[in-house]
Scaffold this active site. Structure first.
Site, mmCIF file in Angstrom:
data_model
loop_
_atom_site.group_PDB
_atom_site.id
_atom_site.type_symbol
_atom_site.label_atom_id
_atom_site.label_comp_id
_atom_site.label_asym_id
_atom_site.label_seq_id
_atom_site.Cartn_x
_atom_site.Cartn_y
_atom_site.Cartn_z
ATOM 1 N N ASP A 64 -81.785 -19.210 -15.246
ATOM 2 C CA ASP A 64 -82.648 -18.385 -14.845
ATOM 3 C C ASP A 64 -81.751 -17.972 -13.271
ATOM 4 O O ASP A 64 -81.112 -18.022 -13.014
ATOM 5 C CB ASP A 64 -83.756 -19.326 -14.497
ATOM 6 C CG ASP A 64 -83.752 -20.922 -13.335
ATOM 7 O OD1 ASP A 64 -82.339 -21.283 -13.317
ATOM 8 O OD2 ASP A 64 -84.706 -21.464 -13.418
ATOM 9 N N TYR A 66 -82.279 -16.276 -9.331
ATOM 10 C CA TYR A 66 -82.203 -17.265 -8.109
ATOM 11 C C TYR A 66 -83.595 -17.770 -7.430
ATOM 12 O O TYR A 66 -84.610 -16.941 -7.919
ATOM 13 C CB TYR A 66 -80.944 -16.352 -6.972
ATOM 14 C CG TYR A 66 -79.380 -16.176 -7.329
ATOM 15 C CD1 TYR A 66 -79.250 -17.342 -7.335
ATOM 16 C CD2 TYR A 66 -79.368 -14.908 -7.467
ATOM 17 C CE1 TYR A 66 -78.269 -17.328 -8.300
ATOM 18 C CE2 TYR A 66 -78.360 -14.716 -8.203
ATOM 19 C CZ TYR A 66 -77.016 -15.982 -8.542
ATOM 20 O OH TYR A 66 -76.279 -15.926 -7.950
ATOM 21 N N PHE A 77 -76.307 -13.883 -11.942
ATOM 22 C CA PHE A 77 -75.288 -14.031 -11.072
ATOM 23 C C PHE A 77 -75.610 -12.914 -9.616
ATOM 24 O O PHE A 77 -74.980 -12.876 -8.762
ATOM 25 C CB PHE A 77 -74.144 -13.744 -11.207
ATOM 26 C CG PHE A 77 -73.944 -15.198 -12.050
ATOM 27 C CD1 PHE A 77 -73.768 -15.965 -11.607
ATOM 28 C CD2 PHE A 77 -73.753 -14.939 -13.379
ATOM 29 C CE1 PHE A 77 -73.411 -17.534 -12.748
ATOM 30 C CE2 PHE A 77 -73.593 -16.010 -14.241
ATOM 31 C CZ PHE A 77 -72.990 -17.508 -13.870
ATOM 32 N N HIS A 186 -69.070 -23.788 -15.649
ATOM 33 C CA HIS A 186 -69.725 -22.613 -14.599
ATOM 34 C C HIS A 186 -68.868 -22.632 -13.677
ATOM 35 O O HIS A 186 -68.492 -23.167 -12.831
ATOM 36 C CB HIS A 186 -70.981 -23.590 -14.456
ATOM 37 C CG HIS A 186 -71.815 -22.599 -14.097
ATOM 38 N ND1 HIS A 186 -72.025 -22.788 -12.640
ATOM 39 C CD2 HIS A 186 -72.770 -21.427 -14.551
ATOM 40 C CE1 HIS A 186 -73.525 -21.184 -12.442
ATOM 41 N NE2 HIS A 186 -73.947 -21.584 -13.546
#
Length: 224
Positions: A64, A66, A77, A186
């Protein structure tokens, strides 16, 4: 909420007519009216706008947006210029440097990737300020699953980069033998040492694209 107007519209138009989407739309409208929500409404579908379906070569899945002020702008990202580079993106840049020798830029604005065909898609497209995953389960996953299935059905080679367990749960939808799936932990500081570093996703992606007659991605984000 902004509208999708390019070649994504036709394959996704059925979603807009489904009951879940009507409920999602009303929920999101209420959230923006009563809370601070990111990204800005006009940026919700920015990933689709910047990377038309006909141009998709690579899909990178995030979770989701930031959730701090000024960060999210619709690409997973990525952050706006002049915003501090978040820790996960710091690690992505570190791996990119180790993999391809790219220098680490002074910002985290990844629009250059999106404009080359890298779909930077979060599976949830909005979030309340300072509340990670606050919009999980309200309907966005059904919508972005439809987008993932749409890309999976494309009859040309595409690379799916799945970092972390939530992204990797989408692999069951990716059954097109033309595509390549790259999995790793991740890039978050909590998990990057468990298989993200050294996974070389950028060179593997370009090797695959080149082998199939596609132009590779220029992954270098230049300083501003």
């Amino acid at each position: 909420m902004s509208a999708i107007t390019n070649d994504w519209l036709e394959p996704l138009s059925a979603e807009f007519k489904k009951p879940y989407y009507a409920k999602l739309y009303q929920t999101i409208k209420q959230e923006y009216n009563t809370h601070e929500v990111f990204p800005a409404p006009d940026d919700i579908f920015r990933a689709f706008e910047l990377t038309p379906l006909s141009k998709v070569k690579v899909v990178i899945l995030g979770q989701d947006p930031y959730h701090n002020v000024g960060q999210a702008h619709g690409l997973c990202f990525s952050v706006k210029p002049q915003v501090e580079i978040p820790p996960s993106l710091v690690n992505i840049y570190r791996e990119l440097q180790d993999d391809l020798g790219c220098y680490i830029p002074n910002h985290g604005y990844l629009v250059k990737w999106a404009e080359q065909g890298v779909l930077l898609l979060n599976t949830v497209l909005t979030v309340q300020a300072h509340r990670a995953n606050s919009h999980r389960g309200i309907g966005w996953e059904e919508f972005t699953d439809a987008a993932i299935r749409t890309v999976n059905a494309i009859d040309r080679p595409i690379v799916f980069i799945l970092w972390g367990r939530p992204a990797q749960t989408k692999a069951v939808m990716l059954n097109n033998p033309k595509h390549m799936i790259l999995k790793a932990s991740h890039p978050s500081p909590f998990s990057a040492d468990r298989g993200f570093f050294g996974s070389r996703p950028f060179s593997k992606t370009n090797d695959f694209l080149t082998a199939h007659g596609e132009t590779p991605i220029d992954w270098q984000i230049e300083n501003i």
